[in-house]
Design a protein around this motif. Structure first.
Motif, PDB file in Angstrom:
ATOM      1  N   LEU A   1       0.938  -1.525   0.428  1.00  0.00           N
ATOM      2  CA  LEU A   1      -0.218   0.007  -0.098  1.00  0.00           C
ATOM      3  C   LEU A   1       0.940   1.527   0.032  1.00  0.00           C
ATOM      4  CD1 LEU A   1      -2.938  -1.489   2.193  1.00  0.00           C
ATOM      5  CD2 LEU A   1      -2.296  -0.445  -0.193  1.00  0.00           C
ATOM      6  N   PRO A   2       2.379   1.229   0.617  1.00  0.00           N
ATOM      7  CA  PRO A   2       2.765   2.756   0.383  1.00  0.00           C
ATOM      8  C   PRO A   2       3.437   3.025  -0.920  1.00  0.00           C
ATOM      9  CG  PRO A   2       3.743   0.944   1.769  1.00  0.00           C
ATOM     10  CD  PRO A   2       2.254   0.456   1.861  1.00  0.00           C
ATOM     11  N   LEU A   3       3.427   1.718  -1.702  1.00  0.00           N
ATOM     12  CA  LEU A   3       4.404   2.139  -2.797  1.00  0.00           C
ATOM     13  C   LEU A   3       3.534   3.018  -3.412  1.00  0.00           C
ATOM     14  CD1 LEU A   3       6.014   1.788  -4.692  1.00  0.00           C
ATOM     15  CD2 LEU A   3       4.950  -0.002  -5.561  1.00  0.00           C
ATOM     16  N   PRO A   4       2.152   3.192  -3.895  1.00  0.00           N
ATOM     17  CA  PRO A   4       1.518   4.437  -4.287  1.00  0.00           C
ATOM     18  C   PRO A   4       2.153   5.542  -3.847  1.00  0.00           C
ATOM     19  CG  PRO A   4       0.002   2.536  -4.122  1.00  0.00           C
ATOM     20  CD  PRO A   4       1.236   2.287  -3.569  1.00  0.00           C
ATOM     21  N   TRP A   5       1.448   5.376  -2.677  1.00  0.00           N
ATOM     22  CA  TRP A   5       1.999   7.316  -2.254  1.00  0.00           C
ATOM     23  C   TRP A   5       3.526   7.756  -2.157  1.00  0.00           C
ATOM     24  CZ3 TRP A   5      -2.469   9.955  -1.863  1.00  0.00           C
ATOM     25  CH2 TRP A   5      -3.488   9.374  -1.361  1.00  0.00           C
ATOM     26  N   ILE A   6       4.347   6.198  -2.277  1.00  0.00           N
ATOM     27  CA  ILE A   6       5.514   7.258  -2.225  1.00  0.00           C
ATOM     28  C   ILE A   6       6.106   7.667  -3.155  1.00  0.00           C
ATOM     29  CG2 ILE A   6       7.528   6.127  -2.040  1.00  0.00           C
ATOM     30  CD1 ILE A   6       6.978   4.349  -0.292  1.00  0.00           C
ATOM     31  N   LEU A   7       5.314   7.152  -4.067  1.00  0.00           N
ATOM     32  CA  LEU A   7       5.101   7.254  -6.364  1.00  0.00           C
ATOM     33  C   LEU A   7       4.722   8.929  -6.210  1.00  0.00           C
ATOM     34  CD1 LEU A   7       4.780   3.985  -7.823  1.00  0.00           C
ATOM     35  CD2 LEU A   7       6.848   5.387  -7.492  1.00  0.00           C
ATOM     36  N   TRP A   8       3.286   9.297  -5.701  1.00  0.00           N
ATOM     37  CA  TRP A   8       2.682  10.199  -5.641  1.00  0.00           C
ATOM     38  C   TRP A   8       3.995  11.553  -4.979  1.00  0.00           C
ATOM     39  CZ3 TRP A   8       1.168  13.650  -1.868  1.00  0.00           C
ATOM     40  CH2 TRP A   8       0.177  14.419  -1.977  1.00  0.00           C
ATOM     41  N   LEU A   9       4.538  11.337  -3.887  1.00  0.00           N
ATOM     42  CA  LEU A   9       5.647  12.010  -2.656  1.00  0.00           C
ATOM     43  C   LEU A   9       6.476  12.371  -3.476  1.00  0.00           C
ATOM     44  CD1 LEU A   9       6.173  10.990   0.759  1.00  0.00           C
ATOM     45  CD2 LEU A   9       5.201  12.997   0.047  1.00  0.00           C
TER      46      LEU A   9
ATOM     47  N   LEU B   1      -6.275  12.103  -5.968  1.00  0.00           N
ATOM     48  CA  LEU B   1      -7.467  11.623  -6.008  1.00  0.00           C
ATOM     49  C   LEU B   1      -7.416   9.607  -6.488  1.00  0.00           C
ATOM     50  CD1 LEU B   1      -9.555  14.435  -6.334  1.00  0.00           C
ATOM     51  CD2 LEU B   1      -9.660  13.481  -4.111  1.00  0.00           C
ATOM     52  N   LEU B   2      -7.354   9.547  -7.426  1.00  0.00           N
ATOM     53  CA  LEU B   2      -7.198   8.228  -8.024  1.00  0.00           C
ATOM     54  C   LEU B   2      -6.653   7.521  -7.439  1.00  0.00           C
ATOM     55  CD1 LEU B   2      -6.184   9.343 -11.634  1.00  0.00           C
ATOM     56  CD2 LEU B   2      -8.916   8.462 -10.568  1.00  0.00           C
ATOM     57  N   VAL B   3      -5.718   7.611  -6.795  1.00  0.00           N
ATOM     58  CA  VAL B   3      -4.636   6.299  -5.708  1.00  0.00           C
ATOM     59  C   VAL B   3      -5.972   6.281  -4.667  1.00  0.00           C
ATOM     60  CG1 VAL B   3      -3.020   6.803  -4.471  1.00  0.00           C
ATOM     61  CG2 VAL B   3      -2.809   6.800  -6.198  1.00  0.00           C
ATOM     62  N   LEU B   4      -6.931   7.614  -3.566  1.00  0.00           N
ATOM     63  CA  LEU B   4      -7.785   7.172  -2.516  1.00  0.00           C
ATOM     64  C   LEU B   4      -8.475   6.517  -3.434  1.00  0.00           C
ATOM     65  CD1 LEU B   4      -7.857  10.331  -1.630  1.00  0.00           C
ATOM     66  CD2 LEU B   4      -7.007   8.027  -0.019  1.00  0.00           C
ATOM     67  N   LEU B   5      -9.330   6.793  -4.693  1.00  0.00           N
ATOM     68  CA  LEU B   5     -10.399   5.662  -5.459  1.00  0.00           C
ATOM     69  C   LEU B   5     -10.060   4.325  -5.248  1.00  0.00           C
ATOM     70  CD1 LEU B   5     -13.399   5.080  -6.765  1.00  0.00           C
ATOM     71  CD2 LEU B   5     -12.023   5.904  -8.479  1.00  0.00           C
ATOM     72  N   LEU B   6      -8.649   3.914  -6.135  1.00  0.00           N
ATOM     73  CA  LEU B   6      -8.600   2.561  -5.683  1.00  0.00           C
ATOM     74  C   LEU B   6      -8.248   1.955  -5.091  1.00  0.00           C
ATOM     75  CD1 LEU B   6      -6.439   3.136  -9.410  1.00  0.00           C
ATOM     76  CD2 LEU B   6      -8.312   2.243  -8.910  1.00  0.00           C
ATOM     77  N   GLN B   7      -7.652   2.659  -4.060  1.00  0.00           N
ATOM     78  CA  GLN B   7      -7.250   1.671  -2.553  1.00  0.00           C
ATOM     79  C   GLN B   7      -7.989   1.883  -1.630  1.00  0.00           C
ATOM     80  OE1 GLN B   7      -3.891   3.832  -0.856  1.00  0.00           O
ATOM     81  NE2 GLN B   7      -2.890   2.593  -1.224  1.00  0.00           N
TER      82      GLN B   7
END
Length: 90
Positions: A5-13, A60-66
């Protein structure tokens, strides 16, 4: 296997950090639309809102998909996909 789960947020950061770092070097007009030949057909004035739209939409897309990934195992009846009966039988 549970996805990380942290990978998309690391990429977003990384995307947000790049956007913040690149903002001072942007021209006064940011290309918004290109035609098939690669010519700029639309621009927007440089502003934090116009430049920050990509990281915002990405978050927003990461939140939706998660959210979907979180709800799918708990409530498969909410989703319609092929071989749903086989998933429900598990």
């Amino acid at each position: 296997m549970r996805p990380s789960l942290p990978l998309p947020w690391i990429l977003w950061l990384a995307l947000a950090a790049f956007s913040i770092a690149a903002y001072p070097a942007l021209p006064d007009q940011i290309p918004q639309h290109l035609d098939a030949a690669g010519r700029v057909t639309g621009t927007v004035p440089r502003s934090p809102a116009s430049w920050g739209m990509l990281p915002l939409v990405t978050a927003l897309l990461v939140l939706l998909l998660q959210g979907i990934a979180h709800q799918l195992p708990r409530r498969p009846q909410w989703f319609n996909f092929p071989a749903k009966d086989k998933l429900l039988a598990l």
